[in-house]
Write a protein that holds these residues in place. Structure first.
Motif, PDB file in Angstrom:
ATOM      1  N   LYS A  29       0.850  -1.155  -0.004  1.00  0.00           N
ATOM      2  CA  LYS A  29       0.066   0.050   0.061  1.00  0.00           C
ATOM      3  C   LYS A  29       0.929   1.275   0.005  1.00  0.00           C
ATOM      4  N   GLU A  30       1.827   1.348   0.803  1.00  0.00           N
ATOM      5  CA  GLU A  30       2.801   2.353   1.085  1.00  0.00           C
ATOM      6  C   GLU A  30       3.956   1.938   1.794  1.00  0.00           C
ATOM      7  N   LEU A  31       5.108   2.290   1.048  1.00  0.00           N
ATOM      8  CA  LEU A  31       6.344   1.945   1.363  1.00  0.00           C
ATOM      9  C   LEU A  31       6.644   3.067   2.370  1.00  0.00           C
ATOM     10  N   PHE A  32       7.406   2.953   3.512  1.00  0.00           N
ATOM     11  CA  PHE A  32       7.805   4.053   4.259  1.00  0.00           C
ATOM     12  C   PHE A  32       9.186   4.237   4.065  1.00  0.00           C
ATOM     13  N   HIS A  33       9.404   5.438   3.779  1.00  0.00           N
ATOM     14  CA  HIS A  33      11.047   5.865   3.476  1.00  0.00           C
ATOM     15  C   HIS A  33      11.615   6.492   4.405  1.00  0.00           C
ATOM     16  N   ASP A  34      13.015   6.306   4.757  1.00  0.00           N
ATOM     17  CA  ASP A  34      13.794   6.978   5.762  1.00  0.00           C
ATOM     18  C   ASP A  34      15.327   6.971   5.303  1.00  0.00           C
ATOM     19  N   ALA A  35      16.018   8.017   5.810  1.00  0.00           N
ATOM     20  CA  ALA A  35      17.313   7.970   5.368  1.00  0.00           C
ATOM     21  C   ALA A  35      17.849   8.347   6.810  1.00  0.00           C
ATOM     22  N   GLU A  36      19.366   7.777   7.017  1.00  0.00           N
ATOM     23  CA  GLU A  36      19.923   8.144   8.197  1.00  0.00           C
ATOM     24  C   GLU A  36      21.508   8.628   7.649  1.00  0.00           C
ATOM     25  N   ASN A  37      22.303   8.757   8.721  1.00  0.00           N
ATOM     26  CA  ASN A  37      23.781   9.213   8.231  1.00  0.00           C
ATOM     27  C   ASN A  37      24.372   8.209   7.172  1.00  0.00           C
ATOM     28  N   GLN A  38      24.070   7.177   7.014  1.00  0.00           N
ATOM     29  CA  GLN A  38      24.731   6.035   6.064  1.00  0.00           C
ATOM     30  C   GLN A  38      23.878   5.369   5.338  1.00  0.00           C
ATOM     31  N   TRP A  39      22.743   5.100   5.679  1.00  0.00           N
ATOM     32  CA  TRP A  39      21.669   4.081   5.141  1.00  0.00           C
ATOM     33  C   TRP A  39      20.414   4.905   4.657  1.00  0.00           C
ATOM     34  N   GLU A  40      19.741   4.371   3.456  1.00  0.00           N
ATOM     35  CA  GLU A  40      18.525   4.859   3.135  1.00  0.00           C
ATOM     36  C   GLU A  40      17.809   3.385   2.959  1.00  0.00           C
ATOM     37  N   TYR A  41      16.545   3.466   3.601  1.00  0.00           N
ATOM     38  CA  TYR A  41      15.661   2.310   3.669  1.00  0.00           C
ATOM     39  C   TYR A  41      14.310   2.681   3.188  1.00  0.00           C
ATOM     40  N   MET A  42      13.423   1.393   2.938  1.00  0.00           N
ATOM     41  CA  MET A  42      11.990   1.579   2.972  1.00  0.00           C
ATOM     42  C   MET A  42      11.389   0.188   3.453  1.00  0.00           C
ATOM     43  N   ASP A  43      10.483   0.388   4.135  1.00  0.00           N
ATOM     44  CA  ASP A  43       9.733  -0.731   4.741  1.00  0.00           C
ATOM     45  C   ASP A  43       8.358  -0.699   4.441  1.00  0.00           C
ATOM     46  N   GLY A  44       7.684  -1.892   4.084  1.00  0.00           N
ATOM     47  CA  GLY A  44       6.320  -2.078   3.932  1.00  0.00           C
ATOM     48  C   GLY A  44       6.095  -3.655   4.144  1.00  0.00           C
ATOM     49  N   TYR A  45       4.691  -3.766   3.941  1.00  0.00           N
ATOM     50  CA  TYR A  45       4.097  -5.219   3.801  1.00  0.00           C
ATOM     51  C   TYR A  45       3.781  -5.481   2.576  1.00  0.00           C
ATOM     52  N   SER A  46       4.275  -6.836   2.009  1.00  0.00           N
ATOM     53  CA  SER A  46       4.001  -7.099   0.712  1.00  0.00           C
ATOM     54  C   SER A  46       2.872  -7.978   0.707  1.00  0.00           C
ATOM     55  N   MET A  47       1.671  -7.490  -0.059  1.00  0.00           N
ATOM     56  CA  MET A  47       0.644  -8.433  -0.242  1.00  0.00           C
ATOM     57  C   MET A  47       0.937  -9.671  -1.183  1.00  0.00           C
ATOM     58  N   PHE A  48       1.710  -9.476  -2.016  1.00  0.00           N
ATOM     59  CA  PHE A  48       2.079 -10.337  -3.205  1.00  0.00           C
ATOM     60  C   PHE A  48       2.809 -11.504  -2.655  1.00  0.00           C
ATOM     61  N   PHE A  49       3.742 -11.383  -1.622  1.00  0.00           N
ATOM     62  CA  PHE A  49       4.500 -12.363  -1.110  1.00  0.00           C
ATOM     63  C   PHE A  49       4.136 -12.612   0.127  1.00  0.00           C
ATOM     64  N   ASP A  50       3.160 -11.894   0.806  1.00  0.00           N
ATOM     65  CA  ASP A  50       2.713 -12.195   2.388  1.00  0.00           C
ATOM     66  C   ASP A  50       3.887 -11.923   3.153  1.00  0.00           C
ATOM     67  N   ALA A  51       4.540 -11.019   3.255  1.00  0.00           N
ATOM     68  CA  ALA A  51       5.728 -10.876   4.202  1.00  0.00           C
ATOM     69  C   ALA A  51       5.947  -9.538   4.351  1.00  0.00           C
ATOM     70  N   LYS A  52       6.804  -8.972   5.447  1.00  0.00           N
ATOM     71  CA  LYS A  52       7.114  -7.979   5.617  1.00  0.00           C
ATOM     72  C   LYS A  52       8.591  -7.579   4.783  1.00  0.00           C
ATOM     73  N   VAL A  53       8.530  -6.394   4.220  1.00  0.00           N
ATOM     74  CA  VAL A  53       9.708  -6.131   3.245  1.00  0.00           C
ATOM     75  C   VAL A  53      10.555  -5.019   3.712  1.00  0.00           C
ATOM     76  N   THR A  54      11.723  -5.237   3.799  1.00  0.00           N
ATOM     77  CA  THR A  54      12.776  -3.834   4.083  1.00  0.00           C
ATOM     78  C   THR A  54      13.808  -3.904   2.713  1.00  0.00           C
ATOM     79  N   ILE A  55      13.949  -2.753   2.421  1.00  0.00           N
ATOM     80  CA  ILE A  55      14.564  -2.515   1.152  1.00  0.00           C
ATOM     81  C   ILE A  55      15.708  -1.585   1.667  1.00  0.00           C
ATOM     82  N   PHE A  56      16.879  -1.764   1.595  1.00  0.00           N
ATOM     83  CA  PHE A  56      17.830  -0.725   1.881  1.00  0.00           C
ATOM     84  C   PHE A  56      19.422  -0.725   0.900  1.00  0.00           C
ATOM     85  N   ARG A  57      20.028   0.413   1.434  1.00  0.00           N
ATOM     86  CA  ARG A  57      21.354   0.332   0.611  1.00  0.00           C
ATOM     87  C   ARG A  57      22.141   1.811   1.178  1.00  0.00           C
TER      88      ARG A  57
END
Length: 139
Positions: A29-57
């Motif tokens: 529905k909506e990925l939560f986006h945030d950035a810190e000093n070193q990392w950028e990430y997004m979190d959300g719940y995937s209905m497609f895979f029925d799992a919590k997803v964290t995307i970061f780099r």
């Protein structure tokens, strides 16, 4: 297997640029986006895979490219244990979405808060359709 970790080297696109496409692909529905000093990430719940997803780099500003390529990490967290078919399905779907090789393995936190994927498998299906011209005649 409650967690599955994947990585892909897609450095030319910003995470915020990828956000709407990832939301549609993962059915989030909506990925939560945030950035810190070193990392950028997004979190959300995937209905497609029925799992919590964290995307970061790591933040692009911190990357010393091209010698120091940093992957985009994608971690899936499941409520129940998953089997190898789930790993295959996710790896192939990510490969299809990114159109780049996708790596699966164990994500390790090394010294200095650096994350490193120890690859166990590579998903790199290549689609050659449209690249090979044929006359339609068989000799």
């Amino acid at each position: 297997m409650n967690r599955l970790h994947f990585s892909v080297y897609i450095i030319e696109r910003d995470l915020l640029e990828l956000k709407p496409e990832l939301e549609a692909f993962l059915k989030i529905k909506e990925l939560f986006h945030d950035a810190e000093n070193q990392w950028e990430y997004m979190d959300g719940y995937s209905m497609f895979f029925d799992a919590k997803v964290t995307i970061f780099r790591e933040l692009k500003e911190r990357m010393n490219l091209p010698e120091d390529e940093k992957p985009l990490h994608i971690s899936f967290f499941f409520k129940r244990l998953q089997d190898k078919s789930t790993t295959e399905r996710i790896g192939l779907e990510l490969n299809r979405f990114f159109k780049l090789p996708v790596f699966y393995g164990e994500l390790r936190n090394t010294a200095g808060q650096k994350y490193e994927l120890v690859p166990e498998k590579r998903f790199a299906k290549i689609n050659l359709s449209g690249m090979i011209k044929t006359t339609g005649k068989v000799r």
